[in-house]
Write an enzyme that holds these catalytic residues in place. Structure first.
Site, PDB file in Angstrom:
ATOM      1  N   TYR A 177       0.791  -0.963   0.210  1.00  0.00           N
ATOM      2  CA  TYR A 177      -0.171   0.178  -0.048  1.00  0.00           C
ATOM      3  C   TYR A 177       0.693   1.222   0.134  1.00  0.00           C
ATOM      4  O   TYR A 177       2.262   1.638   0.029  1.00  0.00           O
ATOM      5  CB  TYR A 177      -1.355  -0.148   1.144  1.00  0.00           C
ATOM      6  CG  TYR A 177      -0.278   0.626   2.180  1.00  0.00           C
ATOM      7  CD1 TYR A 177       0.186   2.104   3.008  1.00  0.00           C
ATOM      8  CD2 TYR A 177      -0.044  -0.441   3.253  1.00  0.00           C
ATOM      9  CE1 TYR A 177       0.300   1.846   4.411  1.00  0.00           C
ATOM     10  CE2 TYR A 177       0.823  -0.785   4.825  1.00  0.00           C
ATOM     11  CZ  TYR A 177       0.903   1.225   4.892  1.00  0.00           C
ATOM     12  OH  TYR A 177       1.907   1.028   6.859  1.00  0.00           O
ATOM     13  N   CYS A 178       0.023   2.170  -0.438  1.00  0.00           N
ATOM     14  CA  CYS A 178       0.763   3.739  -0.660  1.00  0.00           C
ATOM     15  C   CYS A 178      -0.029   4.366   0.567  1.00  0.00           C
ATOM     16  O   CYS A 178      -0.460   4.660   1.205  1.00  0.00           O
ATOM     17  CB  CYS A 178       1.739   4.248  -1.346  1.00  0.00           C
ATOM     18  SG  CYS A 178       0.628   3.762  -3.508  1.00  0.00           S
ATOM     19  N   ARG A 179      -0.024   6.344  -0.177  1.00  0.00           N
ATOM     20  CA  ARG A 179      -0.297   6.917  -0.634  1.00  0.00           C
ATOM     21  C   ARG A 179      -2.350   6.966  -0.438  1.00  0.00           C
ATOM     22  O   ARG A 179      -2.955   7.322   0.722  1.00  0.00           O
ATOM     23  CB  ARG A 179      -0.033   8.080  -0.667  1.00  0.00           C
ATOM     24  CG  ARG A 179       1.206   8.978  -0.223  1.00  0.00           C
ATOM     25  CD  ARG A 179       1.170   9.661  -1.143  1.00  0.00           C
ATOM     26  NE  ARG A 179       3.362  10.049  -0.722  1.00  0.00           N
ATOM     27  CZ  ARG A 179       3.942  10.406  -1.525  1.00  0.00           C
ATOM     28  NH1 ARG A 179       3.975  10.942  -3.320  1.00  0.00           N
ATOM     29  NH2 ARG A 179       5.389  10.430  -1.836  1.00  0.00           N
TER      30      ARG A 179
END
Length: 220
Positions: free
Chosen positions: A176-178
């Site tokens: 996952y990221c932003r």
């Protein structure tokens, strides 16, 4: 009937916020601050801006009431003034996605082809509760420190190729990221699957999870 001058003054206040949002660079700064507070230096680096340009945009956002600042020694840190500002940014994105056809074209051009499998937030939380998945945060260290999913493994995307051996091959990895418009998790899953790991990306990220009330741990 209401007083015209007073009504104009009220709508001018609304327009002041809209005017500030009408700038792509300032929207990117809001997006970055949706991950948590950070210094001017960190924001300038992440947004590829000069310090003076970044400071000027942050001052404009502060004057509109969307961000606030604090000093810690020689550094100045900025943060959003409330979760409602995150919601405003998220809703702006949704409106653009729903009503501007070129938004989808731009999204596809930035994120790349639909060649990565995804897992939604409900399924991800169930998998976390069962403990049968490795959660991989591929954002920069500053953002991980500001807030991340409990139990997440942190390997920034730029280090992933060299550190891929730290990830187990007997569990699925979910990167996952932003958020929904962040390319980091897409690129991470492309790299992981090319190396033979079972990997998917989260459809959402920290920005959407903060709005949804998903538990986030960290200084942010």
């Amino acid at each position: 009937m209401g007083d015209r001058a007073r009504k104009d003054a009220l709508f001018a206040e609304f327009a002041a916020v809209g005017k500030v949002l009408g700038n792509a660079t300032r929207l990117e700064l809001l997006d970055l601050l949706g991950q948590g507070p950070r210094s001017v230096e960190s924001l300038a680096d992440a947004a590829d801006l000069g310090m003076s340009t970044c400071s000027a945009h942050l001052q404009t956002l502060r004057q509109a009431g969307l961000v606030e600042s604090r000093r810690d020694g020689k550094r100045i840190y900025y943060s959003l003034t409330g979760t409602d500002v995150v919601g405003l940014w998220d809703h702006l994105r949704r409106v653009a996605q729903a009503h501007r056809p070129h938004t989808e074209l731009a999204r596809r051009a930035y994120l790349g082809p639909e060649d990565t499998a995804a897992v939604d937030t409900d399924e991800l939380l169930r998998r976390i509760a069962r403990g049968d998945v490795v959660i991989l945060d591929v954002r920069p260290a500053t953002e991980f420190a500001a807030g991340h999913l409990p139990g997440a493994v942190h390997i920034p995307l730029e280090e992933l190729a060299e550190r891929i051996g730290e990830l187990p091959r007997d569990h699925e990895v979910v990167a996952y990221c932003r958020g929904q418009y962040c390319v980091l998790a897409h690129d991470a899953v492309r790299l992981l699957t090319a190396e033979g790991l079972d990997a998917r990306r989260a459809t959402d990220g920290v920005l959407e999870w903060r709005l949804a009330g998903v538990p986030i741990e960290g200084a942010g």
